[in-house]
Design a protein around this motif. Sequence first.
Motif, short mmCIF file in Angstrom:
data_model
loop_
_atom_site.label_atom_id
_atom_site.label_comp_id
_atom_site.label_asym_id
_atom_site.label_seq_id
_atom_site.Cartn_x
_atom_site.Cartn_y
_atom_site.Cartn_z
N HIS A 180 -94.90 35.85 -6.81
CA HIS A 180 -95.39 35.90 -8.19
C HIS A 180 -96.88 36.21 -8.25
CE1 HIS A 180 -95.90 34.86 -12.41
NE2 HIS A 180 -96.84 33.99 -12.06
N PHE A 181 -97.64 35.62 -7.32
CA PHE A 181 -99.08 35.85 -7.32
C PHE A 181 -99.42 37.31 -7.04
CE2 PHE A 181 -102.94 36.21 -4.71
CZ PHE A 181 -103.88 35.78 -5.63
N LEU A 185 -101.14 39.99 -9.44
CA LEU A 185 -102.38 40.65 -9.03
C LEU A 185 -102.26 42.16 -9.13
CD1 LEU A 185 -105.21 40.14 -7.89
CD2 LEU A 185 -104.22 40.30 -5.60
N VAL A 186 -101.11 42.69 -8.73
CA VAL A 186 -100.89 44.14 -8.84
C VAL A 186 -100.85 44.56 -10.31
CG1 VAL A 186 -99.21 45.96 -8.42
CG2 VAL A 186 -99.74 44.33 -6.62
N SER A 187 -100.22 43.75 -11.16
CA SER A 187 -100.18 44.07 -12.59
C SER A 187 -101.58 44.05 -13.19
CB SER A 187 -99.28 43.08 -13.32
OG SER A 187 -97.96 43.13 -12.83
N ARG A 192 -106.18 47.07 -15.32
CA ARG A 192 -107.61 47.37 -15.27
C ARG A 192 -107.86 48.85 -15.05
NH1 ARG A 192 -110.59 44.83 -10.38
NH2 ARG A 192 -109.75 46.74 -9.44
N VAL A 193 -107.08 49.46 -14.16
CA VAL A 193 -107.22 50.90 -13.92
C VAL A 193 -106.86 51.69 -15.17
CG1 VAL A 193 -106.30 52.84 -12.59
CG2 VAL A 193 -106.88 50.71 -11.43
#
Length: 221
Positions: A180-181, A185-187, A192-193
């Motif tokens: 989940h972490f 983090l990828v999401s 942000r990108v």
Amino acid sequence: MSLNEHSMQALSWRKLYLSRAKLKASSRTSALLSGFAMVAMVEVQLERGHDYPPGLLIAFSACTTVLVAVHLFALMISTCILPNIEAVSNVHNLNSVHESPHERMHRHIELAWAFSTVIGTFLFLAEVVLLCWVKFLPLKNPVDSTESNSTSISPGKAAAITSTVIMVPSGIIFILFAVHFYRSLVSHKTERVERELDVLVQLQDQLDRGDTLHPTGPHFA
């Protein structure tokens, strides 16, 4: 300095600080857990008169060895890369960020982070379970009756089973939290990108409108 160059430098400094934080966390965690594993291996007392299952001893020794090797590998990467990043981060010059090896060594930093926080922690949980079995399994019932000993579970085996029952759900929760972490983090990085790309598109539109309002063509008297 243009806006684009300033944004690129800010992104590079943010990556540098993130890499430094990951290496510091990896080095501290690896040193701590590998030290605990070595102490457990040295301080455990095996009962000479007890017949240990061969698989238990093999699993305990293998888990301890792999645990120490994984954490020492992460510690070696952190020790080799961290001083170079620290030297650059202490220089008060915006252009010095390009002298840091954090972008070139990005895969090594992520590998040390994964070994220390994911693989190493999961191996440490398995180490605790195996240590409980090795430590408590020789404990027998104080009753002298052979029939009673054969029909009831010894206190040592009960303690080892209890630790296993507690640690298995903890390990499952640990794996679920890690998945989940990293997905969160990828999401977050993806969002942000996308926001940065939207800002760049808006800037490009503003520049295009500015060129349209103020064309640069030949002027005739």
